[in-house]
Scaffold this active site. Structure first.
Site, mmCIF file in Angstrom:
data_model
loop_
_atom_site.group_PDB
_atom_site.id
_atom_site.type_symbol
_atom_site.label_atom_id
_atom_site.label_comp_id
_atom_site.label_asym_id
_atom_site.label_seq_id
_atom_site.Cartn_x
_atom_site.Cartn_y
_atom_site.Cartn_z
ATOM 1 N N LYS A 1 -6.981 6.636 -12.677
ATOM 2 C CA LYS A 1 -6.006 6.195 -13.380
ATOM 3 C C LYS A 1 -6.143 6.267 -14.935
ATOM 4 O O LYS A 1 -5.094 6.686 -15.421
ATOM 5 C CB LYS A 1 -5.803 4.941 -12.955
ATOM 6 C CG LYS A 1 -5.524 4.723 -11.412
ATOM 7 C CD LYS A 1 -4.560 3.435 -11.144
ATOM 8 C CE LYS A 1 -3.862 3.667 -9.772
ATOM 9 N NZ LYS A 1 -3.232 2.470 -9.095
ATOM 10 N N LYS B 1 -4.371 13.718 -5.022
ATOM 11 C CA LYS B 1 -4.159 12.412 -4.055
ATOM 12 C C LYS B 1 -2.532 12.001 -4.323
ATOM 13 O O LYS B 1 -2.207 11.727 -5.613
ATOM 14 C CB LYS B 1 -4.949 11.278 -4.393
ATOM 15 C CG LYS B 1 -4.586 10.010 -3.355
ATOM 16 C CD LYS B 1 -5.307 8.842 -3.959
ATOM 17 C CE LYS B 1 -4.347 7.853 -4.611
ATOM 18 N NZ LYS B 1 -3.652 7.172 -3.798
ATOM 19 N N LYS C 1 1.853 6.697 -5.973
ATOM 20 C CA LYS C 1 3.169 6.402 -6.565
ATOM 21 C C LYS C 1 3.217 6.468 -8.156
ATOM 22 O O LYS C 1 4.218 6.991 -8.834
ATOM 23 C CB LYS C 1 3.321 4.815 -6.412
ATOM 24 C CG LYS C 1 3.653 4.788 -4.868
ATOM 25 C CD LYS C 1 3.956 3.316 -4.991
ATOM 26 C CE LYS C 1 3.130 2.507 -3.792
ATOM 27 N NZ LYS C 1 2.037 1.964 -4.345
HETATM 28 P P1 ATP Z 1 -0.795 3.344 -7.172
HETATM 29 O O1 ATP Z 1 -0.439 5.015 -7.802
HETATM 30 O O2 ATP Z 1 0.330 2.744 -7.768
HETATM 31 O O3 ATP Z 1 -1.868 3.040 -7.105
HETATM 32 P P2 ATP Z 1 -0.702 4.316 -4.454
HETATM 33 O O4 ATP Z 1 0.382 5.360 -4.098
HETATM 34 O O5 ATP Z 1 -2.119 5.104 -4.712
HETATM 35 O O6 ATP Z 1 0.089 3.827 -5.853
HETATM 36 P P3 ATP Z 1 -1.541 1.967 -3.282
HETATM 37 O O7 ATP Z 1 -0.184 0.742 -3.164
HETATM 38 O O8 ATP Z 1 -2.304 1.803 -4.404
HETATM 39 O O9 ATP Z 1 -0.627 3.319 -3.245
HETATM 40 O O10 ATP Z 1 -2.069 2.170 -1.992
HETATM 41 C C1 ATP Z 1 -1.505 1.354 -0.782
HETATM 42 C C2 ATP Z 1 -2.295 1.969 0.479
HETATM 43 O O11 ATP Z 1 -1.837 3.339 0.521
HETATM 44 C C3 ATP Z 1 -3.819 1.975 0.335
HETATM 45 O O12 ATP Z 1 -4.516 1.519 1.630
HETATM 46 C C4 ATP Z 1 -4.038 3.320 -0.036
HETATM 47 O O13 ATP Z 1 -5.515 3.447 0.359
HETATM 48 C C5 ATP Z 1 -3.002 4.038 0.682
HETATM 49 N N1 ATP Z 1 -2.990 5.371 0.192
HETATM 50 C C6 ATP Z 1 -2.406 5.373 -1.202
HETATM 51 N N2 ATP Z 1 -2.377 6.957 -1.556
HETATM 52 C C7 ATP Z 1 -2.732 7.390 -0.278
HETATM 53 C C8 ATP Z 1 -2.816 8.859 -0.065
HETATM 54 N N3 ATP Z 1 -2.641 10.008 -0.882
HETATM 55 N N4 ATP Z 1 -3.394 9.200 1.155
HETATM 56 C C9 ATP Z 1 -3.784 8.133 2.033
HETATM 57 N N5 ATP Z 1 -3.639 6.973 1.639
HETATM 58 C C10 ATP Z 1 -3.351 6.586 0.567
HETATM 59 MG MG MG Z 2 -3.326 3.333 -5.563
#
Ligand code: ATP
Ligand code: MG
Length: 341
Positions: A117, A195, A198
């Site tokens: 991050k 990956k 969000k």
């Molecule tokens: P941020 O960028 O704010 O961290 P994020 O998209 O990574 O958001 P999170 O809220 O951190 O989403 O994660 C929520 C769930 O989604 C977690 O269980 C995480 O492992 C899963 N997850 C997030 N991105 C992925 C991805 N690209 N593939 C599979 N699982 C994911």
């Molecule tokens: Mg995340």
């Protein structure tokens, strides 16, 4: 066999740091919804965690409601799962402090999600750095057994086990050691092949539709293999998404076409767009219906919050006693005041 051994407790959270995307669905939400029949499910909207990246109060509360609507539209059943906002259980912040006192700084220095991050330009605040401690508190305060997540969170669950072990060693056995659980879509790539996240601006939202969805699908990064040449589906971002949204027979057929040649990335993207519409189209109307009556989602979260908080308070009574802190003042006052009646 204890009740808990028969019915495992599942715990997981999703941050309201933006609109939920295909990675969230195939890595996390899909298994959350499937598991609500297999044990005691506790799922929360991680609004404390989202404060590490969202500092706009309106955006935080809007995104929180959006996450709730997404979950409910996709099949979360509040009669089966305890569904709540992280901040409705403020005890979790207290447990995070307690855990941070038995956690070596070196453990957090090794967290790869933090490094990723920061490399993406997110401010390295203390909150972002201590994120794994708050996550451990989320898991341990409900004495959870299994944490269904995407691959990026596995290291945090290993750290949670380390923290629980450190606590149990110092103060006696309070916390069961949780295990992670991965789904087939454990690492969904984003538009750029990294990956999908969000906060990385590379996501396809679950409830995106029409021209906006098409534009995103068409912008997925591919290599420059010419249309007529054979292609490797295993290294292609379009195929990685297609195999998640399409039925297995459809994915096999597309893999065959890749290998045969004469099938371009533009064709694959059109097929992906159609498959996304088939997969999520049926949920869109329900999502719109729920959005017209936000009081329903609010009510679900409020009720879930009360149930979750009662669990968390029971754990915190044990934690406070174990570490030598007195009971919460309000509980101490209730215990010493004469009964009314
Ligand atoms: P941020 O960028 O704010 O961290 P994020 O998209 O990574 O958001 P999170 O809220 O951190 O989403 O994660 C929520 C769930 O989604 C977690 O269980 C995480 O492992 C899963 N997850 C997030 N991105 C992925 C991805 N690209 N593939 C599979 N699982 C994911
Ligand atoms: Mg995340």
């Amino acid at each position: 066999m204890t009740d808990q051994a028969k019915r495992p407790r599942f715990l997981s959270g999703v941050q309201p740091s933006g609109r939920l995307h295909l990675g969230n669905y195939f890595g996390a939400l899909r298994q959350h919804i499937a598991l609500q029949d297999e044990g005691e499910a506790f799922y929360f909207i991680a609004n404390y965690h989202a404060m590490t990246t969202v500092q706009d109060p309106g955006a935080l509360s809007r995104a929180t409601l959006d996450v709730a609507l997404d979950y409910l539209a996709l099949g979360l059943d509040p009669r089966k799962a305890v569904f709540f906002r992280q901040s409705d259980v403020p005890e979790v912040a207290e447990l995070a402090w307690v855990l941070s006192c038995v956690t070596g700084k070196g453990l957090l220095d090794r967290a790869t999600s933090y490094k990723d991050k920061v490399a993406r330009g997110i401010t390295p605040s203390m909150g972002l750095y201590a994120y794994p401690v708050l996550m451990a508190a989320d898991i341990l305060i409900y004495r959870s057994n299994v944490v269904p997540v995407g691959e990026d969170q596995v290291q945090h669950i290993e750290m949670t086990r380390d923290m629980a072990t450190a606590f149990n060693t110092a103060y006696g056995e309070v916390f069961p050691l949780p295990a992670h659980r991965l789904d087939a879509g454990a690492k969904v790539p984003g538009l750029d092949g990294q990956k999908m996240s969000k906060s990385y601006g590379n996501a396809i939202e679950i409830f995106e539709e029409g021209g906006a969805l098409k534009k995103k699908v068409m912008s997925i990064v591919t290599d420059s293999t010419p249309l007529e040449a054979p292609k490797n589906p295993e290294t292609c971002n379009v195929f990685a998404l297609y195999r998640l949204v399409a039925p297995p027979a459809g994915a096999e057929e597309m893999a065959r076409r890749y290998r045969a040649g004469g099938f371009g990335y533009g064709d694959a993207k059109k097929a992906l767009l159609a498959a996304i519409n088939d997969c999520f189209g049926p949920f869109r109307e329900e999502r719109k219906r729920l959005a017209r009556e936000p009081a329903y989602a609010e009510g679900v979260l409020a009720e879930g919050g009360a149930r979750a908080r009662a669990e968390a308070q029971a754990t915190m009574r044990r934690v406070r006693e174990a570490v030598g802190l007195p009971p919460m003042p309000v509980e101490a006052a209730e215990a010493s005041s004469p009964r009314k009646g």
